[in-house]
Design a protein around this motif. Sequence first.
Motif, PDB file in Angstrom:
ATOM      1  N   LEU A 536       0.831  -1.212   0.000  1.00  0.00           N
ATOM      2  CA  LEU A 536       0.000   0.000   0.000  1.00  0.00           C
ATOM      3  C   LEU A 536       0.860   1.254   0.000  1.00  0.00           C
ATOM      4  O   LEU A 536       0.550   2.248  -0.676  1.00  0.00           O
ATOM      5  CB  LEU A 536      -0.936   0.004   1.219  1.00  0.00           C
ATOM      6  CG  LEU A 536      -2.101  -0.998   1.225  1.00  0.00           C
ATOM      7  CD1 LEU A 536      -2.896  -0.887   2.518  1.00  0.00           C
ATOM      8  CD2 LEU A 536      -3.018  -0.787   0.025  1.00  0.00           C
ATOM      9  N   GLU A 537       1.956   1.222   0.783  1.00  0.00           N
ATOM     10  CA  GLU A 537       2.867   2.373   0.826  1.00  0.00           C
ATOM     11  C   GLU A 537       3.488   2.635  -0.550  1.00  0.00           C
ATOM     12  O   GLU A 537       3.830   3.781  -0.888  1.00  0.00           O
ATOM     13  CB  GLU A 537       3.970   2.135   1.857  1.00  0.00           C
ATOM     14  CG  GLU A 537       3.485   2.197   3.293  1.00  0.00           C
ATOM     15  CD  GLU A 537       4.576   1.802   4.290  1.00  0.00           C
ATOM     16  OE1 GLU A 537       5.744   1.681   3.858  1.00  0.00           O
ATOM     17  OE2 GLU A 537       4.253   1.624   5.476  1.00  0.00           O
ATOM     18  N   LYS A 538       3.636   1.576  -1.346  1.00  0.00           N
ATOM     19  CA  LYS A 538       4.255   1.716  -2.677  1.00  0.00           C
ATOM     20  C   LYS A 538       3.216   1.951  -3.772  1.00  0.00           C
ATOM     21  O   LYS A 538       3.524   1.859  -4.956  1.00  0.00           O
ATOM     22  CB  LYS A 538       5.078   0.474  -2.995  1.00  0.00           C
ATOM     23  CG  LYS A 538       6.296   0.329  -2.083  1.00  0.00           C
ATOM     24  CD  LYS A 538       7.052  -0.953  -2.333  1.00  0.00           C
ATOM     25  CE  LYS A 538       8.239  -1.073  -1.378  1.00  0.00           C
ATOM     26  NZ  LYS A 538       8.954  -2.358  -1.533  1.00  0.00           N
ATOM     27  N   GLY A 539       1.981   2.222  -3.350  1.00  0.00           N
ATOM     28  CA  GLY A 539       0.964   2.620  -4.314  1.00  0.00           C
ATOM     29  C   GLY A 539       0.033   1.524  -4.784  1.00  0.00           C
ATOM     30  O   GLY A 539      -0.806   1.760  -5.668  1.00  0.00           O
ATOM     31  N   ALA A 540       0.128   0.309  -4.276  1.00  0.00           N
ATOM     32  CA  ALA A 540      -0.760  -0.780  -4.693  1.00  0.00           C
ATOM     33  C   ALA A 540      -2.203  -0.477  -4.278  1.00  0.00           C
ATOM     34  O   ALA A 540      -2.448   0.243  -3.299  1.00  0.00           O
ATOM     35  CB  ALA A 540      -0.299  -2.098  -4.090  1.00  0.00           C
ATOM     36  N   ASP A 541      -3.139  -1.018  -5.032  1.00  0.00           N
ATOM     37  CA  ASP A 541      -4.564  -0.775  -4.770  1.00  0.00           C
ATOM     38  C   ASP A 541      -5.094  -1.803  -3.767  1.00  0.00           C
ATOM     39  O   ASP A 541      -4.824  -3.000  -3.889  1.00  0.00           O
ATOM     40  CB  ASP A 541      -5.353  -0.863  -6.075  1.00  0.00           C
ATOM     41  CG  ASP A 541      -6.817  -0.506  -5.866  1.00  0.00           C
ATOM     42  OD1 ASP A 541      -7.666  -1.398  -5.995  1.00  0.00           O
ATOM     43  OD2 ASP A 541      -7.092   0.666  -5.548  1.00  0.00           O
ATOM     44  N   ILE A 542      -5.857  -1.334  -2.776  1.00  0.00           N
ATOM     45  CA  ILE A 542      -6.397  -2.230  -1.740  1.00  0.00           C
ATOM     46  C   ILE A 542      -7.312  -3.292  -2.351  1.00  0.00           C
ATOM     47  O   ILE A 542      -7.335  -4.440  -1.896  1.00  0.00           O
ATOM     48  CB  ILE A 542      -7.140  -1.425  -0.648  1.00  0.00           C
ATOM     49  CG1 ILE A 542      -7.670  -2.357   0.466  1.00  0.00           C
ATOM     50  CG2 ILE A 542      -8.273  -0.611  -1.233  1.00  0.00           C
ATOM     51  CD1 ILE A 542      -6.621  -3.086   1.228  1.00  0.00           C
ATOM     52  N   GLU A 543      -8.048  -2.943  -3.413  1.00  0.00           N
ATOM     53  CA  GLU A 543      -8.933  -3.926  -4.045  1.00  0.00           C
ATOM     54  C   GLU A 543      -8.125  -5.082  -4.647  1.00  0.00           C
ATOM     55  O   GLU A 543      -8.506  -6.245  -4.553  1.00  0.00           O
ATOM     56  CB  GLU A 543      -9.775  -3.255  -5.156  1.00  0.00           C
ATOM     57  CG  GLU A 543     -10.718  -2.174  -4.660  1.00  0.00           C
ATOM     58  CD  GLU A 543     -11.885  -2.741  -3.864  1.00  0.00           C
ATOM     59  OE1 GLU A 543     -12.059  -3.979  -3.870  1.00  0.00           O
ATOM     60  OE2 GLU A 543     -12.608  -1.961  -3.226  1.00  0.00           O
ATOM     61  N   GLU A 582       3.665  -8.755  -7.588  1.00  0.00           N
ATOM     62  CA  GLU A 582       2.924  -8.476  -8.821  1.00  0.00           C
ATOM     63  C   GLU A 582       1.974  -7.300  -8.638  1.00  0.00           C
ATOM     64  O   GLU A 582       1.792  -6.482  -9.566  1.00  0.00           O
ATOM     65  CB  GLU A 582       2.141  -9.729  -9.237  1.00  0.00           C
ATOM     66  CG  GLU A 582       3.031 -10.852  -9.753  1.00  0.00           C
ATOM     67  CD  GLU A 582       2.267 -12.153  -9.965  1.00  0.00           C
ATOM     68  OE1 GLU A 582       1.053 -12.205  -9.610  1.00  0.00           O
ATOM     69  OE2 GLU A 582       2.871 -13.128 -10.461  1.00  0.00           O
ATOM     70  N   ALA A 583       1.350  -7.211  -7.455  1.00  0.00           N
ATOM     71  CA  ALA A 583       0.434  -6.087  -7.178  1.00  0.00           C
ATOM     72  C   ALA A 583       1.189  -4.762  -7.171  1.00  0.00           C
ATOM     73  O   ALA A 583       0.688  -3.742  -7.668  1.00  0.00           O
ATOM     74  CB  ALA A 583      -0.281  -6.305  -5.841  1.00  0.00           C
ATOM     75  N   ILE A 584       2.411  -4.769  -6.599  1.00  0.00           N
ATOM     76  CA  ILE A 584       3.237  -3.550  -6.580  1.00  0.00           C
ATOM     77  C   ILE A 584       3.652  -3.175  -8.005  1.00  0.00           C
ATOM     78  O   ILE A 584       3.604  -2.003  -8.401  1.00  0.00           O
ATOM     79  CB  ILE A 584       4.471  -3.755  -5.678  1.00  0.00           C
ATOM     80  CG1 ILE A 584       4.047  -3.922  -4.208  1.00  0.00           C
ATOM     81  CG2 ILE A 584       5.444  -2.580  -5.808  1.00  0.00           C
ATOM     82  CD1 ILE A 584       5.177  -4.360  -3.286  1.00  0.00           C
ATOM     83  N   ALA A 585       4.048  -4.190  -8.793  1.00  0.00           N
ATOM     84  CA  ALA A 585       4.475  -3.943 -10.180  1.00  0.00           C
ATOM     85  C   ALA A 585       3.316  -3.356 -10.992  1.00  0.00           C
ATOM     86  O   ALA A 585       3.502  -2.435 -11.806  1.00  0.00           O
ATOM     87  CB  ALA A 585       4.968  -5.241 -10.806  1.00  0.00           C
ATOM     88  N   LYS A 586       2.103  -3.871 -10.764  1.00  0.00           N
ATOM     89  CA  LYS A 586       0.918  -3.374 -11.476  1.00  0.00           C
ATOM     90  C   LYS A 586       0.669  -1.902 -11.147  1.00  0.00           C
ATOM     91  O   LYS A 586       0.348  -1.095 -12.034  1.00  0.00           O
ATOM     92  CB  LYS A 586      -0.296  -4.230 -11.110  1.00  0.00           C
ATOM     93  CG  LYS A 586      -1.589  -3.807 -11.797  1.00  0.00           C
ATOM     94  CD  LYS A 586      -2.745  -4.699 -11.343  1.00  0.00           C
ATOM     95  CE  LYS A 586      -4.068  -4.207 -11.933  1.00  0.00           C
ATOM     96  NZ  LYS A 586      -5.211  -5.015 -11.463  1.00  0.00           N
ATOM     97  N   ALA A 587       0.862  -1.551  -9.852  1.00  0.00           N
ATOM     98  CA  ALA A 587       0.636  -0.172  -9.423  1.00  0.00           C
ATOM     99  C   ALA A 587       1.663   0.777 -10.036  1.00  0.00           C
ATOM    100  O   ALA A 587       1.343   1.919 -10.389  1.00  0.00           O
ATOM    101  CB  ALA A 587       0.699  -0.085  -7.894  1.00  0.00           C
ATOM    102  N   SER A 588       2.898   0.302 -10.179  1.00  0.00           N
ATOM    103  CA  SER A 588       3.968   1.157 -10.714  1.00  0.00           C
ATOM    104  C   SER A 588       3.790   1.430 -12.212  1.00  0.00           C
ATOM    105  O   SER A 588       4.324   2.397 -12.756  1.00  0.00           O
ATOM    106  CB  SER A 588       5.336   0.532 -10.468  1.00  0.00           C
ATOM    107  OG  SER A 588       5.446  -0.706 -11.169  1.00  0.00           O
TER     108      SER A 588
END
Length: 590
Positions: A536-543, A582-588
């Motif tokens: 979450l701190e790195k911008g990932a979406d909670i959903e 993968e969630a972090i990579a998607k957010a970036s």
Amino acid sequence: MVEGRILKVSGPLVIAEGMREANMFDVVRVGDAKLIGEIIEMHGDKASIQVYEETAGIGRGDKVISTGAPLSVELGPGLITGIYDGIQRPLDVIYEKYGTNIIKGIDVPALSQEKVWHFDATASVGDSVKGGDIYGTVKETELVTHKILVPPKTSGKILEIKSGDYKISEPVGKLETEDGKVIDITLSQKWPVRVARPYSEKLPPVTPLVTGQRSIDTLFALAKGGTACVPGPFGSGKTVVQHQLAKWSDVDIVIYVGCGERGNEMTDVLLEFPELKDPRSGESLMKRTVLIANTSDMPVAAREASIYTGITIAEYFRDMGYSVAVIADSTSRWAEALREMSGRLEEMPGEEGYPAYLTSRLAQFYERAGEVVCLGSDKRVGAVSAIGAVSPPGGDLSEPVAQATLRIVKVFWGLDASLAYRRHFPAINWLNSYSLYRDRFADWFRNNISPEWNDNAAKFMKILQEESELDEIVKLVGMDALSSNDRLTLEIARSIREDYLQQDAFGEVDAYTPHGKQDKMMKLILYFHEKASEALEKGADIEDIASLAVREQIGRAKNIDNENYAEQFDAIFKEIDVQIGEAIAKASQI
């Protein structure tokens, strides 16, 4: 022998005159039917007698004969697998001899006088023995070796002793006491139920009773030799919790006291316990169980005796060095018997009509629990753990029996009807339950299970408490008003509730979880929380985080085999890293 005459009969209370030479708590025989009773009050030559059988048909002028002895239980081989009423009459024997009705004044030996037991002497001629010493053993069942003890107040020198096959009343040897008398030693002894059996030393509670129930072991642990109560309204799962404790707790002997419960509930116990398999041996659970059945349609007064009968039998097995669990279901019905007798004695009532001495009577029961150094030369350690169910009307914990019990016991497992309706079992409410032993166990868990156990359990409780506060906000303004971190807290709390605390009592694997696996499950959920917070701190979406496939793997971890779980758990840890990455990579990329 003292003989008196009945002056008055009021339900289970009989008042007799001419009893000046009798003693308090003497057992008496009432009327021509020789009903069993116990003197509970003396005023001059008048005795108030609590009768443990139906008193219809007796009246003024009938005889009352004192036996001169207190209400006692017979202790010896044959107790295990036994099914007794509140005053230790064997119900299975009564059924075989007399059918389905318990005839008034029936007098059946508590232990079979005809059954032959093989006795192996462990003491020798010339040995000096004292109270609590073991002078032989009997293999009572496949699971229990019955140690034959010198009675607590007896000591002397063994003149004769011989291994062989004996009935319990036959002498297996002779003992010369310190005052020069020669007495027979047998396989059985008697002990008054209202007197606690003595011990050398009481030990502080520092070892948890392992139950395999995650909500209990992790958050609200009970000590070996500890006291606990399970209050809850009808349908909240008290019986299920008690059955799970009887089956899975690391105790050697289970004493189950059905004290005033409905007949159908006690029937369930009588039918289920022989079918349940002892997990450590594969044998029937009954082979280490004693059942005391005093149902709601049996005489009310006998409920009071049933509690004392159960705890006395438990102390006897404790004195052999065994760990014993006494499960009383339910102390509320027992208290109702006290209330009825108090009313008939015209005593000043306390709150809601219960006697003013309700708390002290409850304390007399629970204080007989504990882990102790037993009497005897070999310094055995035994324990009695007392677990009482409380059935407050409508689940109202402010009523006198629940409040009196809470002032005495150290562990409170509060059952919640709303959890039970949601099929969340065991329905132990984590917000109002507690264990006062928790700090005492910190070193044990740190040294025997994991250095992080105590911190992880505290984190679980903190998350569950935060969930309760956030739920109030959600009800007022909706989920969208919460920050991503708060929504993550709700997701982790749901995982704790559904994936960890909820447990299937009928599941082949999930019914019991060893401490090592509990530790791994806690770490799994908290590791996901930690990695998700970083995401979450790195911008990932909670959903995206809430819908990760690994969450289903975490939820199913409870059903992984209890013996070979380490490798599969390690794979889930790695999968968390992969999917969170993968969630972090998607957010970036957005």
